[in-house]
Motif scaffolding. Sequence first.
Motif, short mmCIF file in Angstrom:
data_model
loop_
_atom_site.label_atom_id
_atom_site.label_comp_id
_atom_site.label_asym_id
_atom_site.label_seq_id
_atom_site.Cartn_x
_atom_site.Cartn_y
_atom_site.Cartn_z
N GLY A 38 0.62 -1.11 0.23
CA GLY A 38 0.06 -0.10 0.05
C GLY A 38 0.67 1.50 -0.01
N LEU A 39 2.26 1.16 -0.19
CA LEU A 39 3.08 2.45 0.22
C LEU A 39 2.84 3.37 -1.48
CD1 LEU A 39 6.14 1.39 1.27
CD2 LEU A 39 4.35 2.19 2.62
N THR A 40 2.24 2.71 -2.64
CA THR A 40 2.47 3.01 -3.73
C THR A 40 1.02 4.26 -3.58
OG1 THR A 40 3.34 1.66 -5.15
CG2 THR A 40 1.61 3.45 -6.47
N GLU A 41 0.11 4.14 -2.91
CA GLU A 41 -1.04 5.43 -2.12
C GLU A 41 -0.76 5.49 -1.43
OE1 GLU A 41 -5.80 3.87 -1.16
OE2 GLU A 41 -4.38 2.48 -1.56
N LEU A 42 -0.04 5.13 -0.24
CA LEU A 42 0.22 6.09 0.91
C LEU A 42 0.93 7.43 -0.27
CD1 LEU A 42 -0.11 6.93 3.27
CD2 LEU A 42 1.95 5.61 3.36
N GLY B 286 -0.62 23.77 -6.19
CA GLY B 286 -0.06 23.45 -8.19
C GLY B 286 -1.03 21.67 -8.00
N SER B 287 -0.76 21.63 -8.85
CA SER B 287 -1.69 20.07 -9.25
C SER B 287 -0.61 18.99 -8.58
CB SER B 287 -1.67 20.00 -10.70
OG SER B 287 -0.37 19.48 -11.63
N GLY B 288 -0.91 17.83 -8.65
CA GLY B 288 -0.45 17.15 -7.78
C GLY B 288 -0.16 15.52 -8.74
N SER B 289 0.57 14.98 -8.36
CA SER B 289 0.19 13.00 -9.23
C SER B 289 -0.45 12.06 -8.50
CB SER B 289 1.62 12.93 -9.81
OG SER B 289 2.09 12.32 -8.54
N GLY B 290 -0.58 12.58 -6.63
CA GLY B 290 -1.21 12.06 -6.51
C GLY B 290 -3.37 11.38 -6.33
N ALA B 291 -3.83 10.77 -5.57
CA ALA B 291 -5.00 10.88 -5.80
C ALA B 291 -5.39 12.21 -4.81
CB ALA B 291 -5.14 9.36 -4.82
#
Length: 556
Positions: A515-519, A533-538
């Motif tokens: 689950g580290l990728t989602e975190l 700014g914009s982010g690549s995260g969820a």
Amino acid sequence: MTAIGFQPDSAVSRMLSDASSPSVRTSICSRFSFVRESGFAGPAALARTPWYAARMVSAMAGENRTATGSPEWAPHARYAAVRPPSRDPDFTGRPGLREPQPSRILVHSPAHPRTCRRATPMKLLHTADWHLGAKLGRHDRTDDHRTALRALLDIAASERPDLIIHAGDLFDAYRPPYPALRLGVTALQRLARIAPTVVISGNHDSGALFDVLDDMAGMASPRRLRFVTRPRVLEFDDLAEVPVVLACVPFIPPGAITDYATGDASRFEGDYADGIRSLNDRVMDRAREAAGPHGIVLYTAHLHVDGARPGNSERRFTVGEDHATHTKGLHRALYCAFGHIHDPQQLPGSARGRYAGSLIPLDYGESSQSKHAVVVTIGDDVQVDERELPPGRPLQSFNGTLRELETRAADGALDGCFVKALVKSDDPVPDLADRVAEWSPKCVIFNLVNEVANRPVRPISGGEDGEEPSIEDLFVEWRSTAATVRATKAPRETVLTLFREAVAGSGDEEGPDFGLTELTMRAEGVLAALRGGSGSGAAGSRDGSHTREPGRQGDS
């Protein structure tokens, strides 16, 4: 050393004793061809005078300079001149200015200092390896350290040494706790009131902390306490009838020996012992030069000497064969004060000196050792004596049955002791610690183990077909029988699922990420939102729209 134009008659002595004004001092200095330098109120070439003439003239000047060269005012103190700069003050091969050192005042005697008869012997107190802040397991040793330090201060007050040397490991850690720091500084201040005190850094000490303490000690006037973190030579002109020079070699990590072994680190070839030998030669050469033909040369170091008997508590990394050094060349010192080995003992080899040992028994590896302070008297010869120190609370060990332990601990027999016990029994003994506390309520239990003879031992068995159990089955068995309470708090199925993923991905280069990728994506989204700014995260661009800081309008 003969003074130019000096005639030791009674008329000259009367002239010196009557020299109470600058004009009279000037005439005396002129008569004896003393060299005067601008900016000084007294003669600058006292090294060329007989010691008694120099003492009388300099006492009238009323000025004193300690081993650091800083001017300090004291009555009846000898005058010290400033020496020229040194190209290599700390034996690092780097140029710099040496601190001003006291001038040398030599006794007129044709005899070698080892055979020179001295009217007043010089006395030295040698201690080391206090390790303040050390614990025995989780138990504090401050009370034991305090008891031993009181005894050490009593010894110093009784012996009245001219110089006190601490040969390293003042503290047990680079960042000692505040009570240990206060205890150490207070004890050193009290020792310094008795005699000038020098402390070199050991492998447990922080050089940065020692530098701070040295700066603070330098604010005192007159200065009596000094902390040394680099190899150097300290000179004292008022401890004895001849100059006293102390060569100091603190603990040097193996990675730093090339900086000190030679003037050019790039040309050094050899191991740790070779580097220390080269450094010792340079330090002793400078000390011998500073002391002159009749001075007293002393040496102190925090090193492991090959052939020394190490105790069981020293860190093996710093007392192994890779760190073993030798005493070659140290015979030029009248006494070598060593630290680092906790078992008090004489130095191996031809050098005259000792390991003072640790202040108290630090753990059960030292429980049988006696602890001492070393008193050295330098007169017609060098006499080395030991003064015993109290060990603090005894470290008691026991190995036997429960009945034997009861007999030994009954009626408070182990009160005031640390107890390490191995109790053998056929069956488990419930509440063993409570029973020991009942027999000796004031004892400190360090370690208590119950060795049970009838404890069943079950071999690992496979399935019905005789196959070995899988790693997952072993993990489940361990978690249900041997794991601690903390390790079994998490839900069983969740832990097993993560364990299966870990085992399944053990041979995969990428492996499970748990689950580290989602975190990570969520964290990046939050950071992007905070930056506006914009982010690549969820959290940053889940629906393709940009997330802005709360209350902030769009960029114009």
